[in-house]
Design a protein around this motif. Structure first.
Motif, PDB file in Angstrom:
ATOM      1  N   PRO A 108      -9.957  42.635  94.663  1.00  0.00           N
ATOM      2  CA  PRO A 108     -11.057  43.589  94.467  1.00  0.00           C
ATOM      3  C   PRO A 108     -12.398  42.877  94.400  1.00  0.00           C
ATOM      4  O   PRO A 108     -12.470  41.655  94.219  1.00  0.00           O
ATOM      5  N   GLU A 109     -13.441  43.668  94.528  1.00  0.00           N
ATOM      6  CA  GLU A 109     -14.799  43.119  94.551  1.00  0.00           C
ATOM      7  C   GLU A 109     -15.093  42.269  93.316  1.00  0.00           C
ATOM      8  O   GLU A 109     -15.669  41.180  93.414  1.00  0.00           O
ATOM      9  N   GLN A 110     -14.704  42.755  92.142  1.00  0.00           N
ATOM     10  CA  GLN A 110     -15.020  42.032  90.913  1.00  0.00           C
ATOM     11  C   GLN A 110     -14.340  40.662  90.885  1.00  0.00           C
ATOM     12  O   GLN A 110     -14.936  39.667  90.445  1.00  0.00           O
ATOM     13  N   SER A 111     -13.107  40.593  91.355  1.00  0.00           N
ATOM     14  CA  SER A 111     -12.390  39.316  91.392  1.00  0.00           C
ATOM     15  C   SER A 111     -13.036  38.358  92.377  1.00  0.00           C
ATOM     16  O   SER A 111     -13.136  37.157  92.122  1.00  0.00           O
ATOM     17  N   ALA A 112     -13.475  38.891  93.519  1.00  0.00           N
ATOM     18  CA  ALA A 112     -14.144  38.050  94.515  1.00  0.00           C
ATOM     19  C   ALA A 112     -15.432  37.467  93.946  1.00  0.00           C
ATOM     20  O   ALA A 112     -15.761  36.295  94.197  1.00  0.00           O
ATOM     21  N   VAL A 113     -16.178  38.261  93.176  1.00  0.00           N
ATOM     22  CA  VAL A 113     -17.414  37.784  92.556  1.00  0.00           C
ATOM     23  C   VAL A 113     -17.123  36.603  91.632  1.00  0.00           C
ATOM     24  O   VAL A 113     -17.812  35.574  91.659  1.00  0.00           O
ATOM     25  N   LEU A 114     -16.093  36.717  90.815  1.00  0.00           N
ATOM     26  CA  LEU A 114     -15.741  35.649  89.883  1.00  0.00           C
ATOM     27  C   LEU A 114     -15.299  34.392  90.620  1.00  0.00           C
ATOM     28  O   LEU A 114     -15.690  33.270  90.265  1.00  0.00           O
ATOM     29  N   LEU A 115     -14.506  34.548  91.668  1.00  0.00           N
ATOM     30  CA  LEU A 115     -14.058  33.394  92.445  1.00  0.00           C
ATOM     31  C   LEU A 115     -15.228  32.718  93.150  1.00  0.00           C
ATOM     32  O   LEU A 115     -15.298  31.487  93.214  1.00  0.00           O
ATOM     33  N   GLY A 116     -16.147  33.522  93.675  1.00  0.00           N
ATOM     34  CA  GLY A 116     -17.318  32.941  94.333  1.00  0.00           C
ATOM     35  C   GLY A 116     -18.147  32.109  93.377  1.00  0.00           C
ATOM     36  O   GLY A 116     -18.603  31.014  93.715  1.00  0.00           O
ATOM     37  N   MET A 117     -18.337  32.608  92.154  1.00  0.00           N
ATOM     38  CA  MET A 117     -19.122  31.870  91.171  1.00  0.00           C
ATOM     39  C   MET A 117     -18.400  30.597  90.730  1.00  0.00           C
ATOM     40  O   MET A 117     -19.029  29.547  90.525  1.00  0.00           O
ATOM     41  N   LEU A 118     -17.085  30.651  90.606  1.00  0.00           N
ATOM     42  CA  LEU A 118     -16.323  29.456  90.248  1.00  0.00           C
ATOM     43  C   LEU A 118     -16.406  28.408  91.362  1.00  0.00           C
ATOM     44  O   LEU A 118     -16.455  27.203  91.087  1.00  0.00           O
ATOM     45  N   MET A 119     -16.444  28.856  92.610  1.00  0.00           N
ATOM     46  CA  MET A 119     -16.579  27.910  93.722  1.00  0.00           C
ATOM     47  C   MET A 119     -17.929  27.213  93.709  1.00  0.00           C
ATOM     48  O   MET A 119     -18.044  26.052  94.084  1.00  0.00           O
ATOM     49  N   LEU A 120     -18.956  27.928  93.282  1.00  0.00           N
ATOM     50  CA  LEU A 120     -20.306  27.360  93.306  1.00  0.00           C
ATOM     51  C   LEU A 120     -20.633  26.513  92.079  1.00  0.00           C
ATOM     52  O   LEU A 120     -21.364  25.533  92.175  1.00  0.00           O
ATOM     53  N   GLY A 147     -10.193  40.361  81.868  1.00  0.00           N
ATOM     54  CA  GLY A 147      -9.149  41.158  82.489  1.00  0.00           C
ATOM     55  C   GLY A 147      -8.944  40.811  83.959  1.00  0.00           C
ATOM     56  O   GLY A 147      -7.818  40.648  84.420  1.00  0.00           O
ATOM     57  N   PHE A 148     -10.048  40.687  84.698  1.00  0.00           N
ATOM     58  CA  PHE A 148      -9.931  40.342  86.113  1.00  0.00           C
ATOM     59  C   PHE A 148      -9.430  38.910  86.292  1.00  0.00           C
ATOM     60  O   PHE A 148      -8.657  38.622  87.220  1.00  0.00           O
ATOM     61  N   LEU A 149      -9.853  37.996  85.409  1.00  0.00           N
ATOM     62  CA  LEU A 149      -9.384  36.617  85.500  1.00  0.00           C
ATOM     63  C   LEU A 149      -7.883  36.534  85.233  1.00  0.00           C
ATOM     64  O   LEU A 149      -7.157  35.792  85.911  1.00  0.00           O
ATOM     65  N   GLU A 150      -7.415  37.297  84.258  1.00  0.00           N
ATOM     66  CA  GLU A 150      -5.980  37.291  83.956  1.00  0.00           C
ATOM     67  C   GLU A 150      -5.169  37.852  85.118  1.00  0.00           C
ATOM     68  O   GLU A 150      -4.071  37.372  85.414  1.00  0.00           O
ATOM     69  N   GLU A 151      -5.705  38.869  85.798  1.00  0.00           N
ATOM     70  CA  GLU A 151      -5.024  39.396  86.978  1.00  0.00           C
ATOM     71  C   GLU A 151      -4.925  38.334  88.067  1.00  0.00           C
ATOM     72  O   GLU A 151      -3.886  38.204  88.733  1.00  0.00           O
ATOM     73  N   LEU A 152      -5.996  37.581  88.254  1.00  0.00           N
ATOM     74  CA  LEU A 152      -5.987  36.514  89.260  1.00  0.00           C
ATOM     75  C   LEU A 152      -5.012  35.403  88.884  1.00  0.00           C
ATOM     76  O   LEU A 152      -4.405  34.781  89.750  1.00  0.00           O
ATOM     77  N   GLN A 153      -4.869  35.156  87.580  1.00  0.00           N
ATOM     78  CA  GLN A 153      -3.951  34.113  87.136  1.00  0.00           C
ATOM     79  C   GLN A 153      -2.499  34.541  87.275  1.00  0.00           C
ATOM     80  O   GLN A 153      -1.618  33.716  87.509  1.00  0.00           O
ATOM     81  N   GLU A 154      -2.263  35.841  87.160  1.00  0.00           N
ATOM     82  CA  GLU A 154      -0.898  36.366  87.222  1.00  0.00           C
ATOM     83  C   GLU A 154      -0.553  36.914  88.600  1.00  0.00           C
ATOM     84  O   GLU A 154       0.458  37.595  88.766  1.00  0.00           O
ATOM     85  N   ALA A 173     -15.216  22.858  71.721  1.00  0.00           N
ATOM     86  CA  ALA A 173     -15.574  24.087  72.437  1.00  0.00           C
ATOM     87  C   ALA A 173     -14.998  25.300  71.721  1.00  0.00           C
ATOM     88  O   ALA A 173     -13.902  25.244  71.144  1.00  0.00           O
ATOM     89  N   ARG A 174     -15.720  26.406  71.758  1.00  0.00           N
ATOM     90  CA  ARG A 174     -15.251  27.631  71.115  1.00  0.00           C
ATOM     91  C   ARG A 174     -14.360  28.448  72.036  1.00  0.00           C
ATOM     92  O   ARG A 174     -13.498  29.188  71.578  1.00  0.00           O
ATOM     93  N   GLU A 175     -14.575  28.338  73.344  1.00  0.00           N
ATOM     94  CA  GLU A 175     -13.816  29.139  74.299  1.00  0.00           C
ATOM     95  C   GLU A 175     -13.226  28.253  75.390  1.00  0.00           C
ATOM     96  O   GLU A 175     -13.740  27.172  75.678  1.00  0.00           O
ATOM     97  N   GLN A 176     -12.157  28.748  75.989  1.00  0.00           N
ATOM     98  CA  GLN A 176     -11.546  28.043  77.116  1.00  0.00           C
ATOM     99  C   GLN A 176     -12.271  28.400  78.409  1.00  0.00           C
ATOM    100  O   GLN A 176     -12.822  29.496  78.558  1.00  0.00           O
ATOM    101  N   ARG A 177     -12.261  27.474  79.335  1.00  0.00           N
ATOM    102  CA  ARG A 177     -12.891  27.699  80.628  1.00  0.00           C
ATOM    103  C   ARG A 177     -11.831  28.053  81.669  1.00  0.00           C
ATOM    104  O   ARG A 177     -10.654  27.737  81.524  1.00  0.00           O
ATOM    105  N   TRP A 178     -12.291  28.692  82.730  1.00  0.00           N
ATOM    106  CA  TRP A 178     -11.444  29.055  83.866  1.00  0.00           C
ATOM    107  C   TRP A 178     -11.852  28.240  85.087  1.00  0.00           C
ATOM    108  O   TRP A 178     -13.029  27.933  85.267  1.00  0.00           O
ATOM    109  N   ALA A 179     -10.887  27.913  85.938  1.00  0.00           N
ATOM    110  CA  ALA A 179     -11.165  27.194  87.183  1.00  0.00           C
ATOM    111  C   ALA A 179     -10.436  27.898  88.327  1.00  0.00           C
ATOM    112  O   ALA A 179      -9.374  28.498  88.128  1.00  0.00           O
TER     113      ALA A 179
END
Length: 241
Positions: A108-120, A147-154, A173-179
């Motif tokens: 979905p669009e929201q997942s693509a946005v997150l992946l694009g930002m992680l790539m950059l 929620g969208f990140l967890e969907e991408l991970q699963e 660190a207070r929070e975990q990061r995603w890659a």
């Protein structure tokens, strides 16, 4: 935006086709840049090669900063076209390129946005992703990003498998990061960088992001006007022989 009729019909790849090989660092940068500029400078999109190279090599909002040559970007574009992730326009004097990531990846669009930002920008927390994607898509809250990140991970194997991984919490660190996993597996045992801290509130950071967006849009518009003028006058772009 350029009409879809200017582009050849492209079959939608299946999940295992999309995951057939990891992207190179150059391919990820080219793809992420196209995804960014489609959102932030729509009047200049699809991008010419010159504009794309400039976007790939810009010093702000990039991690790591890269210095790709025209030939490297063209090679990455060719390889991305073979994966159906990039489309090449043929309806103008100057060849222009646009991404086809959302359809090619089947996300979905929201997942693509997150992946694009992680790539950059590399690994980020959900809060950082919500802030950094403000110009691309306005997520309701951090929980929706998670929620969208967890969907991408699963993501199931029949769709190509996971596209992101949650990294272990770095010391202090207070929070975990995603890659993202588009360039292959990530070494989750590698030491993480020092956590970033800021006294600014999220609203203040968003306001600053919007001001930066307005400035970057102005610069991109001026660059596009200069490029078009140079093309009309038959002049070389700055830095080119």
């Amino acid at each position: 935006m350029t009409s879809d009729s200017q582009y050849p019909a492209t079959p939608r790849p299946r999940g295992h086709d999309f995951a057939q090989r990891p992207l190179s660092a150059a391919e990820a940068r080219v793809l992420g840049t196209l995804m960014e500029k489609a959102r932030t400078v729509p009047d200049s999109y699809p991008l010419t090669l010159n504009a794309l190279v400039t976007g790939c090599n810009q010093k702000s909002s990039r991690e790591p900063v890269m210095n790709l040559a025209d030939a490297q970007v063209l090679e990455a574009l060719d390889d991305l076209r073979s994966l159906h992730m990039v489309l090449e326009g043929s309806g103008s004097r100057v060849t222009r390129y646009e991404h086809n990531f959302t359809r090619a990846a089947g996300v979905p669009e929201q997942s693509a946005v997150l992946l694009g930002m992680l790539m950059l920008r590399g690994p980020q927390t959900a809060g950082e992703l919500r802030l950094n994607t403000e110009r691309w898509y306005k997520f309701l809250d951090i929980a929706s990003v998670d929620g969208f990140l967890e969907e991408l991970q699963e993501r199931s194997t029949d769709k190509g498998g996971p596209l992101v991984v949650k990294l272990p919490r770095a010391p202090g660190a207070r929070e975990q990061r995603w890659a993202h996993l588009l360039c292959g597996p990530v070494d989750i045992t590698a030491p993480a960088g020092a956590p970033q801290t800021s006294a600014a509130t999220e609203d203040e950071l968003i306001a600053l992001t919007r001001r930066l967006a307005a400035l970057e849009n102005t610069v991109a518009s001026l660059q596009d006007q200069l490029q078009n003028l140079n093309e009309q006058l038959g002049l070389s772009q700055p830095g080119q022989s």
